[in-house]
Design a protein around this motif. Sequence first.
Motif, PDB file in Angstrom:
ATOM      1  N   GLN A  41       0.821  -1.208   0.000  1.00  0.00           N
ATOM      2  CA  GLN A  41       0.000   0.000   0.000  1.00  0.00           C
ATOM      3  C   GLN A  41       0.854   1.257   0.000  1.00  0.00           C
ATOM      4  N   ASP A  42       1.988   1.226   0.722  1.00  0.00           N
ATOM      5  CA  ASP A  42       2.845   2.415   0.771  1.00  0.00           C
ATOM      6  C   ASP A  42       3.425   2.741  -0.605  1.00  0.00           C
ATOM      7  N   LEU A  43       3.882   1.714  -1.337  1.00  0.00           N
ATOM      8  CA  LEU A  43       4.399   1.938  -2.688  1.00  0.00           C
ATOM      9  C   LEU A  43       3.295   2.452  -3.616  1.00  0.00           C
ATOM     10  N   SER A  44       2.110   1.887  -3.461  1.00  0.00           N
ATOM     11  CA  SER A  44       0.993   2.269  -4.323  1.00  0.00           C
ATOM     12  C   SER A  44       0.562   3.711  -4.059  1.00  0.00           C
ATOM     13  N   GLU A  45       0.559   4.099  -2.800  1.00  0.00           N
ATOM     14  CA  GLU A  45       0.197   5.483  -2.456  1.00  0.00           C
ATOM     15  C   GLU A  45       1.239   6.465  -2.978  1.00  0.00           C
ATOM     16  N   TYR A  46       2.487   6.045  -2.963  1.00  0.00           N
ATOM     17  CA  TYR A  46       3.553   6.889  -3.505  1.00  0.00           C
ATOM     18  C   TYR A  46       3.334   7.120  -5.003  1.00  0.00           C
ATOM     19  N   ILE A  47       3.059   6.048  -5.749  1.00  0.00           N
ATOM     20  CA  ILE A  47       2.816   6.168  -7.183  1.00  0.00           C
ATOM     21  C   ILE A  47       1.591   7.042  -7.444  1.00  0.00           C
ATOM     22  N   GLN A  48       0.558   6.839  -6.660  1.00  0.00           N
ATOM     23  CA  GLN A  48      -0.658   7.651  -6.777  1.00  0.00           C
ATOM     24  C   GLN A  48      -0.351   9.136  -6.620  1.00  0.00           C
ATOM     25  N   SER A  49       0.450   9.481  -5.608  1.00  0.00           N
ATOM     26  CA  SER A  49       0.803  10.878  -5.346  1.00  0.00           C
ATOM     27  C   SER A  49       1.654  11.471  -6.462  1.00  0.00           C
TER      28      SER A  49
END
Length: 549
Positions: A401-409
């Motif tokens: 989730q942390d990697l995915s949120e980073y990509i999202q941002s």
Amino acid sequence: MKIKPFWIIYLFLASITLSACHTDRPSDENRTVFRFNEASGLSSLDPAYSRDQATVWASNQLFNGLVKLDSSLLVMPSIAYLWQIDPTGTQYIFNLRTDVFFHDHPLFTNGKGRRVTASDFVYSLKRISDPLIASPGAWVLSALDPTEDGILALNDSTLSIKLKHAYPPFISLLAMPYCSVVPYEVVDKLGKDFRIHPIGTGPFVFKDWKEGVQLIMLKNQNYFEKDETGTKLPYLDAVSISFINDKQSAFLEFIKGNIDFISGLDASYKDDLLTRDGRLQSKYQGRFKMYTQPYLNTEYVGIQVDLNLPLVQNSPLKSKLVRQAINYGFDRAKMMRFLRNNMGTPGEKGIIPQGLPGFDNSDTAWYPFDPSKARKLLVEAGYPGGKGLPEITFSTTSSYQDLSEYIQSELAQIGIKIKLEVNQAAAHRQMVANAKLNMFRASWIADYPDAENYLSLFYSPNFTPEGPNYTHYSNPEFDKLYREALNEVNDSLRFLLYQKMDKLVMDDAPVIILYYDRVLRLVGNNVEGLGSNAMNLLDLTRVKKTNKK
């Protein structure tokens, strides 16, 4: 009074069990027990079902196959001490050792393990192909000649395997635990219960398994391998595996010296363990050994590109330009530094990871961080500044989730709106396999050390629920090169074909490579001979442990 967790109590009981069953040892204090933890647990000890790392690690201690991989991932002898491959690459003749015996079991004469013969391998290999067994390793023998002599015992110590076409990686597939030899009389008698009462030929013998708590294996006193000095292997007296599902708790047990070995990096302790640039924190230096090296694991985001599916027809991701824009639109180096403590290499090349022939070692990056390039691609796609671009659903799991949120941002800054959908891991895998997700997080850990394993993810006949082509990528030129590579026995020419295929995939962008992983191993200072390898295989045959005074 503070109550001890059940697994700690069981560790104590396990130590009593080890003492009771090793009366032939000189003394308890001199007995060496190697302890490690499996947070994900185990569902079977039958090598026919060794599809995940936990089962592979356990199987490798209990079983042997024809061949094995060394620390450099080269194919080495195991039960087969010699083999020949005919010039067409379709027939393999294996000469077997005559000093390999199954572990003792009451079904054998006088309860003593009998000698392994070529017929045992015929039985074992045909077993994983049996639809009734439903082994996830059945694909390993997909290149086998379907006639009766596809697998044939020429005599007790000679085995013949014929393929319907040349398949250069085949010999390394035989090193997988799926291809381990098992005794027919025990398997046939126990049936499904063989998963909890395994009998193999490996360096350790099954002793006890309390599912979800502890697995104990003892030294095989009749093991066939010896070291360079003629000393019988293994050196260890026993192996004890715990199943603490909280990785931070397991890490603390390692720090206390109750566990001898930990593999992998978890968010719960990564910053306590490592600096941002991947070095051991000063407070831990000298307290244990750390091994790290490239891991044959590519972490990526898959994009469903099958235009026959409604979820693709209605998605902006059907445009190659949008997929390429996403590839350029986030900083992988920053992601690795702050979210992975540099434990991995930014995925700016192809699907083939570092450590395999075929990896692009040039200075050219396919998708370096280039937001201006990403914006230009969005303009070409008809979405200037992201205007008119529908929100894209990105499916992931809690572990990422942390990697995915980073990509999202990061993508939001160039006008690409991402909606995160966090799924339970098993449900996520099922939806990926059944083409239910448009954009999804995934990874591919090598089953065998050949780049064909990664390129099979894009071969069009492989997009079935059982096949690995989760993106449903289809490119006639890629398929043509893939078939050529399967029949090319010259390694250098085959690797060139691999590179051409990798470039085709990267240009079409059905995947977004996140990073190439690294093996991380923490090992107690009193342990020697464990080392590391690019597939993160665990071989305890030559491991030594000195008990602390």
